[in-house]
Design a protein around this motif. Structure first.
Motif, PDB file in Angstrom:
ATOM      1  N   ASN A 276      16.220  35.805  27.252  1.00  0.00           N
ATOM      2  CA  ASN A 276      15.241  35.077  28.075  1.00  0.00           C
ATOM      3  C   ASN A 276      13.915  35.806  28.209  1.00  0.00           C
ATOM      4  O   ASN A 276      12.851  35.191  28.087  1.00  0.00           O
ATOM      5  N   VAL A 277      13.939  37.105  28.440  1.00  0.00           N
ATOM      6  CA  VAL A 277      12.674  37.830  28.606  1.00  0.00           C
ATOM      7  C   VAL A 277      11.965  37.947  27.268  1.00  0.00           C
ATOM      8  O   VAL A 277      10.739  37.769  27.185  1.00  0.00           O
ATOM      9  N   ASN A 278      12.720  38.240  26.210  1.00  0.00           N
ATOM     10  CA  ASN A 278      12.092  38.298  24.894  1.00  0.00           C
ATOM     11  C   ASN A 278      11.345  37.009  24.592  1.00  0.00           C
ATOM     12  O   ASN A 278      10.212  37.020  24.089  1.00  0.00           O
ATOM     13  N   HIS A 279      11.982  35.876  24.881  1.00  0.00           N
ATOM     14  CA  HIS A 279      11.322  34.627  24.535  1.00  0.00           C
ATOM     15  C   HIS A 279      10.066  34.403  25.365  1.00  0.00           C
ATOM     16  O   HIS A 279       9.007  34.040  24.840  1.00  0.00           O
ATOM     17  N   ALA A 280      10.161  34.614  26.679  1.00  0.00           N
ATOM     18  CA  ALA A 280       8.998  34.409  27.548  1.00  0.00           C
ATOM     19  C   ALA A 280       7.848  35.326  27.163  1.00  0.00           C
ATOM     20  O   ALA A 280       6.676  34.965  27.295  1.00  0.00           O
ATOM     21  N   GLN A 281       8.176  36.486  26.637  1.00  0.00           N
ATOM     22  CA  GLN A 281       7.187  37.505  26.320  1.00  0.00           C
ATOM     23  C   GLN A 281       6.693  37.426  24.884  1.00  0.00           C
ATOM     24  O   GLN A 281       5.519  37.700  24.611  1.00  0.00           O
ATOM     25  N   CYS A 282       7.565  37.029  23.972  1.00  0.00           N
ATOM     26  CA  CYS A 282       7.283  37.201  22.544  1.00  0.00           C
ATOM     27  C   CYS A 282       6.952  35.915  21.809  1.00  0.00           C
ATOM     28  O   CYS A 282       6.485  35.979  20.665  1.00  0.00           O
ATOM     29  N   PHE A 283       7.174  34.756  22.433  1.00  0.00           N
ATOM     30  CA  PHE A 283       6.874  33.509  21.722  1.00  0.00           C
ATOM     31  C   PHE A 283       5.413  33.453  21.314  1.00  0.00           C
ATOM     32  O   PHE A 283       5.034  32.762  20.355  1.00  0.00           O
ATOM     33  N   ARG A 284       4.560  34.191  22.021  1.00  0.00           N
ATOM     34  CA  ARG A 284       3.117  34.135  21.772  1.00  0.00           C
ATOM     35  C   ARG A 284       2.646  35.042  20.639  1.00  0.00           C
ATOM     36  O   ARG A 284       1.475  34.964  20.237  1.00  0.00           O
ATOM     37  N   GLU A 285       3.510  35.918  20.106  1.00  0.00           N
ATOM     38  CA  GLU A 285       3.047  36.891  19.112  1.00  0.00           C
ATOM     39  C   GLU A 285       2.331  36.247  17.924  1.00  0.00           C
ATOM     40  O   GLU A 285       1.276  36.741  17.488  1.00  0.00           O
ATOM     41  N   PRO A 286       2.836  35.124  17.373  1.00  0.00           N
ATOM     42  CA  PRO A 286       2.085  34.524  16.263  1.00  0.00           C
ATOM     43  C   PRO A 286       0.666  34.100  16.656  1.00  0.00           C
ATOM     44  O   PRO A 286      -0.252  34.177  15.831  1.00  0.00           O
ATOM     45  N   ALA A 287       0.476  33.654  17.898  1.00  0.00           N
ATOM     46  CA  ALA A 287      -0.877  33.276  18.338  1.00  0.00           C
ATOM     47  C   ALA A 287      -1.768  34.507  18.449  1.00  0.00           C
ATOM     48  O   ALA A 287      -2.972  34.445  18.159  1.00  0.00           O
ATOM     49  N   GLN A 288      -1.191  35.630  18.865  1.00  0.00           N
ATOM     50  CA  GLN A 288      -1.976  36.863  18.907  1.00  0.00           C
ATOM     51  C   GLN A 288      -2.394  37.276  17.504  1.00  0.00           C
ATOM     52  O   GLN A 288      -3.540  37.688  17.280  1.00  0.00           O
ATOM     53  N   TYR A 289      -1.474  37.157  16.553  1.00  0.00           N
ATOM     54  CA  TYR A 289      -1.795  37.522  15.178  1.00  0.00           C
ATOM     55  C   TYR A 289      -2.776  36.528  14.560  1.00  0.00           C
ATOM     56  O   TYR A 289      -3.577  36.894  13.681  1.00  0.00           O
ATOM     57  N   TYR A 290      -2.751  35.290  15.011  1.00  0.00           N
ATOM     58  CA  TYR A 290      -3.704  34.281  14.534  1.00  0.00           C
ATOM     59  C   TYR A 290      -5.145  34.769  14.684  1.00  0.00           C
ATOM     60  O   TYR A 290      -6.016  34.427  13.863  1.00  0.00           O
ATOM     61  N   LEU A 291      -5.420  35.563  15.706  1.00  0.00           N
ATOM     62  CA  LEU A 291      -6.783  36.058  15.910  1.00  0.00           C
ATOM     63  C   LEU A 291      -7.271  36.834  14.691  1.00  0.00           C
ATOM     64  O   LEU A 291      -8.471  36.846  14.399  1.00  0.00           O
ATOM     65  N   LEU A 292      -6.329  37.480  13.972  1.00  0.00           N
ATOM     66  CA  LEU A 292      -6.702  38.196  12.755  1.00  0.00           C
ATOM     67  C   LEU A 292      -6.513  37.339  11.513  1.00  0.00           C
ATOM     68  O   LEU A 292      -7.380  37.289  10.638  1.00  0.00           O
ATOM     69  N   SER A 293      -5.387  36.630  11.427  1.00  0.00           N
ATOM     70  CA  SER A 293      -5.095  35.861  10.210  1.00  0.00           C
ATOM     71  C   SER A 293      -5.939  34.594  10.118  1.00  0.00           C
ATOM     72  O   SER A 293      -6.248  34.119   9.027  1.00  0.00           O
ATOM     73  N   LYS A 294      -6.265  34.002  11.261  1.00  0.00           N
ATOM     74  CA  LYS A 294      -6.955  32.705  11.366  1.00  0.00           C
ATOM     75  C   LYS A 294      -6.176  31.588  10.672  1.00  0.00           C
ATOM     76  O   LYS A 294      -6.738  30.544  10.321  1.00  0.00           O
ATOM     77  N   ASP A 295      -4.902  31.822  10.480  1.00  0.00           N
ATOM     78  CA  ASP A 295      -4.008  30.828   9.905  1.00  0.00           C
ATOM     79  C   ASP A 295      -3.467  29.963  11.048  1.00  0.00           C
ATOM     80  O   ASP A 295      -2.719  30.454  11.905  1.00  0.00           O
TER      81      ASP A 295
END
Length: 699
Positions: A276-295
């Motif tokens: 539960n905590v991993n999901h609440a905390q980590c679901f956003r990681e791809p959006a954070q990486y989007y700032l660099l990838s712009k994918d």
């Protein structure tokens, strides 16, 4: 959800007059860059909104009362109670990284404790925070690593990820160059670690997004090219939160399914982790990486992650999902709960997502969780807390409720010593929300992001200083009043978020309507030359609504504006000795008087097994909203302080009882009602520590 909420429609409505331009927008225009606050530096995607320094926003009203209660309660006193926070033999204060105490507990606590000190300008808390900051800075070793040494040959970087948040807050306050130097040296060290030894263990591999956030924070301040290389490396070695279709072996959290679930469902492979905590905390990681990838596929993946867990385990009110510890197929009733850690990490993620995407959905969701789920996770005096909080929760005691919940032990009672992660991590919820009530915009303006009484000192336009004051008892009040304090007239845009639940919002400036329709789920942008004592009024008329949870036996939840309501159950509080009822890994310092820190069981003292009877075509006829005076305590999250009730009709379900696991019985498709219609009182979820929030419906 992604397609509807992420793609901007641009400027939709414009109304001009009195040297004032009003537009209604889906997202802020990011073609310009804020020149007053540190924004994303190229080649990162532009900032949608910019976080203000800690302390710029000062809380008022009930949210300030919350911080004061935290300061006087568990958060403010944990340093003298928790064994992990004792200074003797503490690895966070050790030059060689060794010590009996040293992992996530110190930085978990310090995230909130220090920021409350900065926000309230409390000298004692600031001085205590500095002890740990100085110890952390002095712990940096020749190779660049700092903090506790854990993990052997493959080091554990998780605790450091949390402490980096604390260092950033300290830098906001002091501009201490040592923070920049430490982070630069540390990230150079991380770049030298071989991939097969980097983020290699469970917690840090899932939570690499927090490491990524700090790397980008530093890049925006120094522009060092190696940081972008490290960002790529972190994403490459973090659990893949964009991936779908995993085998059970690839999913690393503890797994269990209910006996009546014959086969593992295919959809269970669509998340890399279901803790539960991993999901609440980590679901956003791809959006954070989007700032660099712009994918945009990375941005889409974060939205999909949010949706997937709620599709299968989040068919409940309050904004969260039923995991207890780990989401388990077959356990999706509203009696399943969420860790307090999961609640505050979800709020933090929502705030991150708002700044990354500009999507007002994330502010709406942060409010939903903060107003409805989080308050019930702690005692009103903030001196003890739950590990697990559920939408339907009719008994909080020291018993073991497994396998009904995915935890063996006394995880439902209010205890100041139990559940060592939540005991420390709870502290970030309210101060982080305070910091994100206001944000800066790319066009050098101001955004009222999340609504609560507050003031903010900020720079706008070409560096001019203004103070914006927000007066309201929202979410218990429909009107929000803003005023401008400025030494000279200054032109800048002010953004107001119109919540998605509000269909009839109205905005006026100095008593005059703005001349453009405020649209739910969008922003009103008002650009004008603002004078001292100018006033803006935002009216958010609250309407009754009912959510039907088709995937959860078509149960119903009642809403009034941003508040969801629960059955009012009389609460009988029974004091218990904390050292006799805490879970096995609880540890407190020698000499602590545990009698000053009691635990509490909460037992129902009135009937709770009611179904809801209402006319879906005439909610006003079915529900009567009753409003009372604002509480003198300035604290509405209790039975006594609650200023809004809804009078409704219900019938008892005699067979709906506490079951063999000691939990609220699960919902069923066709419950047998007793046929005796009664008047029942509903109160906001946040004021109800015992509650039925998801009701069976009388047909």
């Amino acid at each position: 959800m992604f397609g509807a909420l992420v793609v901007s429609a641009g400027l939709a409505i414009t109304a001009c007059g009195d040297a004032q331009e009003v537009t209604v927008v889906d997202r802020p225009d990011t073609t310009s860059v804020n020149t007053n606050y540190v924004s994303n530096r190229a080649p990162l995607a532009p900032s949608s909104f910019v976080k203000l320094p800690v302390g710029a926003v000062k809380p008022e009203g009930w949210i300030k009362e919350y911080l004061v209660r935290q300061k006087e309660g568990l958060t403010g006193n944990l340093g003298e109670i928790s064994a992990w926070l004792q200074k003797g033999d503490n690895a966070w204060l050790s030059k060689d990284g060794k010590g009996a105490w040293g992992w996530e507990e110190v930085p978990y606590w310090l995230k909130g404790y220090g920021n409350i000190g900065y926000i309230l300008n409390d000298p004692k808390m600031i001085a205590e925070t500095k002890v740990w900051i100085e110890g952390t800075i002095n712990s940096q070793r020749e190779d660049g690593n700092f903090g506790p040494l854990r993990g052997g040959d493959s080091l554990d970087y998780w605790g450091n990820m949390i402490m980096l948040y604390c260092l950033q807050s300290y830098y906001d306050q002091t501009q201490d160059q040592r923070v920049i130097d430490l982070m630069t040296k540390y990230f150079k060290f991380q770049l030298t670690v071989p991939d097969n030894k980097f983020l290699s263990s469970y917690w840090q591999k899932n939570r690499g997004g927090d490491n990524l956030h700090s790397v980008m924070w530093l890049y925006n301040r120094t522009g060092e090219p190696f940081l972008l290389e490290l960002a790529e490396k972190i994403h490459r070695n973090t659990a893949d939160w964009t991936s779908r279709g995993h085998s059970l072996g690839k999913i690393k959290n503890r797994k269990h399914k209910r006996d009546n679930v014959a086969e593992w469902p295919l959809w269970y492979g669509d998340q890399i982790d279901w803790h539960n905590v991993n999901h609440a905390q980590c679901f956003r990681e791809p959006a954070q990486y989007y700032l660099l990838s712009k994918d945009k596929n990375h941005l889409k993946a974060a939205y999909e992650n949010f949706d997937i867990i709620r599709e299968h385990f989040g068919q409940v009110p309050g904004g969260m999902f039923g995991s207890d510890e780990n989401s388990r197929p077959g356990y999706d009733d509203p009696r399943q709960g969420i860790e307090t850690c999961g609640i505050v990490e979800q709020m933090n993620s929502d705030e991150h997502m708002l700044r990354i995407t500009g999507d007002p959905f994330w502010a709406d969701h942060a409010e939903k969780v903060a107003f409805n789920t989080y308050p019930a996770a702690t005692m009103p005096d903030f001196k003890s807390l739950h590990y697990i909080t559920s939408p339907n929760m009719v008994l909080c005691d020291a018993a073991n409720h497994a396998p009904g919940i995915d935890n063996s032990g006394p995880f439902l009672m209010m205890n100041p010593f139990s559940s060592r992660c939540c005991q420390h991590n709870h502290s970030q919820g309210w101060p982080y929300m305070v910091e994100n009530l206001w944000m800066a915009t790319p066009d050098n303006g101001a955004l009222a992001a999340i609504y609560s009484a507050s003031t903010v000192d900020m720079k706008v336009t070409d560096g001019k200083s203004v103070k914006l004051r927000e007066e309201t008892n929202y979410p218990y009040e429909e009107q929000i009043r803003f005023s401008v304090e400025t030494a000279e007239p200054v032109k800048f845009p002010l953004y107001l978020r119109i919540p998605a639940w509000c269909s009839k919002a109205k905005v006026s400036v100095n008593g005059k309507p703005i001349g453009a329709k405020a649209v739910a789920g969008k922003y009103v942008r008002i650009e004008r030359k603002w004078n001292d004592k100018d006033k803006v009024t935002l009216d958010l008329p609250m309407e009754l609504s009912v959510d039907r949870w088709a995937k959860n036996h078509n149960s119903a939840s009642v809403n009034y504006g941003p508040l969801t309501f629960s059955l009012k159950i009389k609460e009988n509080y029974i004091k218990k000795a904390s050292d006799e009822t805490a879970i096995g890994d609880s540890k407190w310092q020698d000499g602590v008087d545990t009698q000053k820190w009691p635990s509490w069981e909460i037992h129902p003292a009135s009937e709770w097994n009611f179904g809801l009877e209402y006319d879906a075509k005439d909610l006003a006829k079915s529900f009567k909203v009753v409003k009372r005076a604002w509480p003198k305590s300035n604290f509405p999250f209790t039975h006594e302080g609650n200023p809004i009730s809804i009078m409704a009709k219900g019938q008892r379900v005699p067979d709906w009882k506490i079951d063999e696991d000691g939990l609220c019985g699960e919902l069923t498709d066709n419950p047998a009602f007793d046929g005796q219609t009664q008047e029942i009182e509903l109160i906001p979820m946040g004021a109800a520590r015992l509650r039925i929030s998801s009701f069976p419906v009388v047909k």
